[in-house]
Design a protein around this motif. Structure first.
Motif, PDB file in Angstrom:
ATOM      1  N   THR A   1       9.398   6.629 -16.716  1.00 36.85           N
ATOM      2  CA  THR A   1       8.981   6.172 -15.813  1.00 36.85           C
ATOM      3  C   THR A   1       7.659   6.910 -15.093  1.00 36.85           C
ATOM      4  O   THR A   1       6.800   6.052 -14.651  1.00 36.85           O
ATOM      5  CB  THR A   1      10.147   6.164 -14.802  1.00 36.85           C
ATOM      6  N   GLU A   2       7.807   8.111 -15.198  1.00 41.16           N
ATOM      7  CA  GLU A   2       6.769   9.055 -14.559  1.00 41.16           C
ATOM      8  C   GLU A   2       5.437   8.547 -15.496  1.00 41.16           C
ATOM      9  O   GLU A   2       4.323   8.489 -14.783  1.00 41.16           O
ATOM     10  CB  GLU A   2       7.056  10.352 -14.808  1.00 41.16           C
ATOM     11  N   ILE A   3       5.497   8.353 -16.788  1.00 44.89           N
ATOM     12  CA  ILE A   3       4.351   8.134 -17.454  1.00 44.89           C
ATOM     13  C   ILE A   3       3.883   6.896 -17.227  1.00 44.89           C
ATOM     14  O   ILE A   3       2.532   6.778 -16.895  1.00 44.89           O
ATOM     15  CB  ILE A   3       4.632   8.201 -19.075  1.00 44.89           C
ATOM     16  N   LYS A   4       4.610   5.840 -16.882  1.00 43.28           N
ATOM     17  CA  LYS A   4       4.114   4.713 -16.413  1.00 43.28           C
ATOM     18  C   LYS A   4       3.329   4.721 -15.222  1.00 43.28           C
ATOM     19  O   LYS A   4       2.432   3.948 -14.848  1.00 43.28           O
ATOM     20  CB  LYS A   4       5.515   3.654 -16.261  1.00 43.28           C
TER      21      LYS A   4
ATOM     22  N   VAL B   1       0.757  -1.272  -0.027  1.00 43.08           N
ATOM     23  CA  VAL B   1      -0.058  -0.069   0.033  1.00 43.08           C
ATOM     24  C   VAL B   1       0.698   1.341  -0.067  1.00 43.08           C
ATOM     25  O   VAL B   1       0.724   2.184  -0.768  1.00 43.08           O
ATOM     26  CB  VAL B   1      -0.882   0.136   1.427  1.00 43.08           C
ATOM     27  N   ILE B   2       1.783   1.417   0.941  1.00 42.05           N
ATOM     28  CA  ILE B   2       2.390   2.548   1.097  1.00 42.05           C
ATOM     29  C   ILE B   2       3.691   2.628   0.003  1.00 42.05           C
ATOM     30  O   ILE B   2       3.648   3.755  -0.762  1.00 42.05           O
ATOM     31  CB  ILE B   2       3.043   2.458   2.631  1.00 42.05           C
TER      32      ILE B   2
ATOM     33  N   VAL C   1       8.054  10.402  -5.142  1.00 46.27           N
ATOM     34  CA  VAL C   1       9.332  10.777  -4.938  1.00 46.27           C
ATOM     35  C   VAL C   1       9.900  10.756  -6.471  1.00 46.27           C
ATOM     36  O   VAL C   1      11.243  11.255  -6.607  1.00 46.27           O
ATOM     37  CB  VAL C   1      10.043   9.894  -4.097  1.00 46.27           C
ATOM     38  N   LEU C   2       9.280  10.321  -7.550  1.00 45.74           N
ATOM     39  CA  LEU C   2      10.203  10.274  -8.709  1.00 45.74           C
ATOM     40  C   LEU C   2      10.763  11.642  -9.361  1.00 45.74           C
ATOM     41  O   LEU C   2      11.984  11.577  -9.444  1.00 45.74           O
ATOM     42  CB  LEU C   2       9.212   9.737 -10.106  1.00 45.74           C
ATOM     43  N   PRO C   3       9.971  12.905  -9.059  1.00 42.50           N
ATOM     44  CA  PRO C   3      10.444  13.953  -9.264  1.00 42.50           C
ATOM     45  C   PRO C   3      11.823  14.331  -8.732  1.00 42.50           C
ATOM     46  O   PRO C   3      12.989  14.593  -9.201  1.00 42.50           O
ATOM     47  CB  PRO C   3       9.539  15.147  -9.419  1.00 42.50           C
ATOM     48  N   PRO C   4      11.792  14.382  -7.369  1.00 43.28           N
ATOM     49  CA  PRO C   4      12.945  14.761  -6.568  1.00 43.28           C
ATOM     50  C   PRO C   4      14.134  13.657  -6.712  1.00 43.28           C
ATOM     51  O   PRO C   4      15.474  13.828  -6.657  1.00 43.28           O
ATOM     52  CB  PRO C   4      12.534  14.748  -5.250  1.00 43.28           C
ATOM     53  N   VAL C   5      13.541  12.460  -6.793  1.00 45.38           N
ATOM     54  CA  VAL C   5      14.851  11.520  -7.355  1.00 45.38           C
ATOM     55  C   VAL C   5      15.613  11.784  -8.502  1.00 45.38           C
ATOM     56  O   VAL C   5      16.716  11.488  -8.547  1.00 45.38           O
ATOM     57  CB  VAL C   5      14.317   9.884  -7.118  1.00 45.38           C
ATOM     58  N   GLY C   6      14.709  12.236  -9.541  1.00 49.12           N
ATOM     59  CA  GLY C   6      15.318  12.589 -10.899  1.00 49.12           C
ATOM     60  C   GLY C   6      16.224  13.293 -10.761  1.00 49.12           C
ATOM     61  O   GLY C   6      17.253  13.469 -11.425  1.00 49.12           O
ATOM     62  N   ASN C   7      15.957  14.667 -10.074  1.00 52.78           N
ATOM     63  CA  ASN C   7      16.890  15.565  -9.713  1.00 52.78           C
ATOM     64  C   ASN C   7      18.257  15.126  -9.110  1.00 52.78           C
ATOM     65  O   ASN C   7      19.174  15.701  -9.644  1.00 52.78           O
ATOM     66  CB  ASN C   7      16.190  16.497  -8.573  1.00 52.78           C
ATOM     67  N   GLU C   8      18.091  14.308  -8.126  1.00 53.92           N
ATOM     68  CA  GLU C   8      19.083  13.774  -7.651  1.00 53.92           C
ATOM     69  C   GLU C   8      20.107  13.041  -8.431  1.00 53.92           C
ATOM     70  O   GLU C   8      21.257  13.325  -8.563  1.00 53.92           O
ATOM     71  CB  GLU C   8      19.115  12.833  -6.391  1.00 53.92           C
TER      72      GLU C   8
ATOM     73  N   PHE D   1       6.676   5.725  -4.354  1.00 53.74           N
ATOM     74  CA  PHE D   1       7.734   5.778  -5.448  1.00 53.74           C
ATOM     75  C   PHE D   1       7.072   6.909  -6.435  1.00 53.74           C
ATOM     76  O   PHE D   1       7.925   7.473  -7.128  1.00 53.74           O
ATOM     77  CB  PHE D   1       7.371   4.270  -6.392  1.00 53.74           C
ATOM     78  N   LYS D   2       5.857   6.954  -6.499  1.00 51.88           N
ATOM     79  CA  LYS D   2       5.440   7.701  -7.620  1.00 51.88           C
ATOM     80  C   LYS D   2       5.415   9.072  -7.097  1.00 51.88           C
ATOM     81  O   LYS D   2       5.728  10.049  -7.904  1.00 51.88           O
ATOM     82  CB  LYS D   2       3.569   7.650  -7.623  1.00 51.88           C
TER      83      LYS D   2
END
Lengths: 210, 213
Positions: B205-208, B132-133, B141-148, B138-139
């Motif tokens: 990945t974001e689109i997925k 659940v969590i 945190v994708l933008p900040p993970v991408g930044n990193e 994942f969805k």
């Protein structure tokens, strides 16, 4: 029978529930009304094991099967899992908690959704559903686990007035199949129409009629 | 053009270093970040405190200094590492701290109602977390993970301090010996292409994950 005896609960110094007593039988629709802030939500959160109470007893007799959570809850905001489809919202707990196979869980979930008028919405996600549809998915998810008692937190609050009747009929259907229904609401008209046992929660919980 | 072809072999050698530092740091630091995040959110005050201290130290000192410390400093306590290992350890420990904080933000952004619904349904803590969590985290945190990850591509240039040859080092060497700025420009283009590829993969990945809101 679900029997609550001398149930008390405080948050810090604030007494929310004091010596609450009531009984619900399977097949009953027990509706508890009362003004906001009087502890209605706290009461059903205690019943469904979300909240610990300070003293008193909640006893459930004549159980169909021993399990950890015999009392289900349909939340006011439904709390569907947004990353799972309507079908998966129901199959996920069935597979994980009841250890059903995927096929068996899906068959049961489809039947439940159909019985609540949600055919064709199996693959829909929360954001694609209307308020009433979300509520039915939440009800189906709770019913799938075959609870002995099912609590509803303000089931008419998110709905148009026409849909209130549908909810009432749904509650009757659930009670008829042998599940005890416990509802909290501030909607007195709804309560008087559908309750088989009507309670009012103020300082004390009082039985209005039965 | 022929000049660019001439400098390419050396630049490509540098690129290999850049890519392996990026790929292995990414592969190691993301799971480690999840573990640190889980410990940081645990009920144990000792674990919480230890992780907080770790994150403070890592975020409070420059990565350059951490690289120097791992390679040269650990020698004094008898730990001798080769350059590549030292680079991977320093990068992984550094990035894991940032990822841990991103994941913590993600976990904390999930509403209490999701936990309560799981509990009322009788789901175990494990099923709640993994079923659940985490998928919802994942969805988010994708933008900040991408930044990193994009910052990581560029941070790989710090390996020069331990004498490893990456794209920038190759470019600087060529630029010095040939008295031309061209190698620096080519290095810039190489980074841009790398980051364009990473950005494209992140977007995919974001689109997925866009199937729900």
């Amino acid at each position: 029978m679900l029997k609550v005896e001398n149930l008390s609960k405080s948050f810090g110094d604030k007494k929310v529930l004091e010596n609450i007593n009531f009984e619900v039988n399977k097949g009953d629709i027990a509706i508890i009304t009362g003004p906001s802030g009087v502890g209605k939500t706290t009461l059903i959160r205690c019943l469904s094991s979300l909240e610990k109470y300070d003293s008193g007893k909640i006893e459930i007799s004549e159980r169909r099967e021993e399990k950890q959570y015999p009392v289900g809850l349909v939340f006011q905001g439904f709390n569907l899992f947004p990353h799972l489809s309507a079908l998966e919202n129901i199959t996920f707990p069935l597979i994980k908690v009841k250890k059903h196979s995927k096929e068996k869980a899906e068959k049961q979930a489809k039947e439940l959704l159909a019985s609540l008028g949600l055919e064709g919405l199996e693959e829909s996600y929360e954001y694609q559903l209307s308020g009433g549809q979300k509520q039915r998915v939440a009800i189906a998810r709770a019913l799938a686990l075959n609870p002995e008692y099912l609590c509803f937190d303000e089931p008419t609050s998110a709905l148009d007035s026409e849909l209130r009747e549908d909810v009432g009929e749904m509650l009757r259907g659930i009670a008829k199949k042998g599940t005890g229904v416990i509802v909290i609401t501030h909607d007195k008209i709804f309560a008087e129409k559908y309750a088989t046992k009507l309670y009012e929660l103020g300082e004390q919980l009082e039985l209005r009629n039965s | 053009m022929s000049y660019i072809m001439e400098i390419m072999p050396l630049m490509m050698q540098g690129l290999r270093t850049t890519i392996w530092v990026f790929v292995f740091t990414g592969l190691l630091s993301i799971p480690l970040g999840m573990i640190i995040c889980t410990l940081r959110l645990s009920k144990s005050k000792i674990l919480q405190g230890t992780m907080q201290l770790y994150i403070l130290i890592v975020r409070g000192t420059p990565l350059l200094l951490q690289l120097i410390f791992v390679f040269f400093g650990l020698v004094y306590v008898g730990i001798v590492l080769d350059r590549g290992t030292a680079v991977l350890i320093a990068f992984t420990l550094n990035y894991a701290a940032y990822f841990a904080e991103i994941f913590r933000g993600g976990v904390m952004s999930i509403s209490e109602g999701q936990y309560e619904a799981s509990k009322v349904l009788g789901l175990s803590k494990r099923d709640t977390y993994f079923g659940v969590i985490l998928p919802q985290v994942f969805k988010r945190v994708l933008p900040p993970v991408g930044n990193e990850l994009i910052t990581l591509v560029k941070d790989t240039s710090l390996v020069y301090v331990l004498g490893l040859g990456d794209v920038i080092r190759a470019a600087k060497t060529l630029s010095n010996t040939q008295a031309s700025l061209m190698p620096i420009v080519v290095a810039g283009v190489i980074y841009l292409v790398l980051i364009a590829i990473v950005t494209y993969l992140l977007r995919r990945t974001e689109i997925k994950y866009n199937y729900y809101r």
